[in-house]
Design an enzyme around this catalytic site. Sequence first.
Site, short mmCIF file in Angstrom:
data_model
loop_
_atom_site.label_atom_id
_atom_site.label_comp_id
_atom_site.label_asym_id
_atom_site.label_seq_id
_atom_site.Cartn_x
_atom_site.Cartn_y
_atom_site.Cartn_z
N HIS B 236 5.51 8.86 11.31
CA HIS B 236 4.94 8.09 10.29
C HIS B 236 6.08 6.88 9.96
O HIS B 236 7.10 6.26 10.62
CB HIS B 236 5.10 9.01 9.15
N ARG B 256 0.95 1.63 1.06
CA ARG B 256 -0.87 0.95 1.61
C ARG B 256 -2.38 0.42 1.07
O ARG B 256 -2.55 -0.30 0.87
CB ARG B 256 -0.35 0.40 3.05
#
Lengths: 248, 603
Positions: B236, B256
Amino acid sequence: MATVSFTIFRGNSPDTGGFETYSTETDEGMVVLDAVHKIQAEQANDLSVRWNCKAGKCGSCSAEINGMPRLMCMTRLSDLPLDKPVLLQPMKAFPLIKDLVTNVSWNFDVKKKIKKFKPRPPDNADGTWRIAQEDVDRVQEFRKCIECFLCQDVCHVLREHRMHDEFIGPRFLVYAAALEMHPLDTEDRLPDLKNSEGIGLCNITKCCTGVCPEEIHITDNAIIPLKERVVDRFYDPLHWFLRLFKKS
Amino acid sequence: MNTYDTFDYDVLVIGAGGAGLRAAIEASAHGVRVGLICKSLLGKAHTVMAEGGVAAALSNVDERDNWKVHFTDTMRGGQYLNNWRMAELHAKEAPDRVRELEAWGALFDRTKDGKILQRNFGGHKYPRLAHVGDRTGLEMIRTLQDHGIHQGVSVHMEFTIISLLKSGDRVSGALGYDRERGRFNVFRAKAVVLATGGVGRAYKITSNSWEYTGDGHALAYRAGAELIDMEFLQFHPTGMVWPPSVQGILVTEGVRGEGGILLNKEGRRFMFDDIPDLYRNQTADNEEEGWRYTQGDRNARRPPELLTRDHVARCIVREIKAGRGSPHGGVFLDISWIKEKIPNAAEVIKKKLPSMYHQFKKLADIDITKEPMEVGPTTHYMMGGIRVNADTQMSTVPGLFAAGECAAGLHGANRLGGNSLSDLLVFGKRAGEHAALFAKEHGFETIDDARIKSIVDESLRPFERTGGENPFQVQYDLQDMMQDLVGIVRNEAEMQQAVTELKKLQERAQNVKVVGNREYNGGWHTALDLQNLLAVSEAIALAALQRKESRGAHFREDYPAKDDQNGKFNSVVRISADGQMEIRKDPLPEIREDLKEIIAEMK
């Protein structure tokens, strides 16, 4: 880095167990669980500690740190006085298994007895519901609960008075509140709350709210509103009077 | 000889995260007797840590979304190595599985008109993730747990399975121990579902909890099942990097999705510097367009921060290696900048990302509404795993099923965020259903006592050693080695070295010593888990060596390009007759014609 001492309860019975002190090197930003892991890996391989995520999300590593019920993974060493040993003990409200681990299975049994979610029929033909965000928000505070059982541990009704058979404790009053205030739920849990679940035993000292790592306003937002509902239903003179007629 | 208790279940589910719980609920609904094994307490499994959301083409936020788009996004994200049938079933069934959770009490965030709200995530063309702030996994596992306890499932908490049992070719049960007292128990079962999650604990920096030691992968492998795609391990892009003790803890992609941007130490938004061809048409070419996308502008394209995880992780590594990283060896992830765009930014951030706010405030003294976070890649998810039939989830061993992270196929070479929670639901249900059907057609088998005795004796051997090694040290050395030699950027020489190192570690693991007794003994548990970690590590290294190209999460600096001539295969690992790990390549099955057309249409 600094050397810190930890005095940890060891043993599988409160009577025969005792405290052992370990010193270990610590690093910047360390939490209590890091130190316990370091001690386990380097000095006491058989030290019992329950943990999973180490990120404050699973609620497994509950213990008493310097006498306070807390999550070991969210307690930073820099927030503790380190001039004397840090005292680590298992939770007191539950039977000891070994070292820092207790048997919390009572909680799972209690939950099973609370009436389950019962939704109203779907609003739409496709089986879905329309729900307003405000209605979600109110209940989400309760659904944040990570079931660490620290509130159960600190509650004097369970901790001191050991009334596990009569009182479900703050965790399950929050659970009941989440169900009762769920925008879709149609079940009635008030009789159980009053009778078998012992809501009257809580005398709102708010100790539970004080230890909640998720900062849920357990007493103000969950327990008191439930108490009010129980009072309205069973102790309000007008309701009581009307019930007389219903019965006849 | 140790005595043991025996439990009989029609279906035994091993693992009680999202997939295991969903499988247990479904099997039980088919009227069979179900046992559920939890390695930890019920409701603490790794699913609880999932943050961003569950992907399902509900089309509540953008009506252009449908299963075909979700299917194509999943295949594109997986670099077309996915099992196309699983990708099809997943895209088609995920919406029903999410709506079903609502009927069981889950409360997702809402749209203005009261439907389930959906958010943007990497690699998903439209807003697709149903979510509850940034703690969707908790909502999901609690819903399944609270529903499941009323479905007549027998739950065994803090139980670890150390071996599957077989009669002939068929699986016939499992052997395990309880953590509390270290007693052995035998579970006889007509069908077994593995739902044990991933393998992250083979690495030093990981977002995974202690349970993630590849148990299901290793149990299935030893029982003769095939594992596929083990070279594809997802790192990740955003884990915490500072302070050291929190290294690896996940920072949700939701940051994000809500407008967070990645910056290097020069303040440059480096994600704009490298946009892969496969995604060029879908990616914003300026910052303003990217911002509009995160705010729901349907005509804007996604910002490059929301490219797939494999790509974002590599871009971050590139910046760090080039000396443009943050002070503690990561890069900056900034959500606080949105205050330039919206008036009440701090409140919005706390509302949309409450656990991230809490996590950074508590563990790093960072207020994410005011300052950027430091982040770097962390071992997160295993795309590879037990090879299963797409429709039934049965492995190559009759009676043995698998679902969730320990099964493979849906995600191909790289998983899209949000596709894991939906995977658990869709294939957990299917595994539970087909395990129940299998159980109805088969009986119990007799358990071979001699076999039980030999496994039990073997597992107790660490107690008998007087001069052996500390199991924790062997685990640390394995984690360091895998992190260094089979990490995000790989090459032939390092991986050959890893294979050699693994042999040494396997020998050391055979000689670990455990002190104390069998009661809740962390050292003993680690000694036993080590066997599984070593098996999956070997499978990862062998598969990664075999794939001489870069694709999805598998990146080799000695073969940096994708090789469509030679790369279209699944790596298959299995145990040979003499107990060695063997590996081969299987060509990809041909995609069904109509699905091919859908993919071409959406290019």
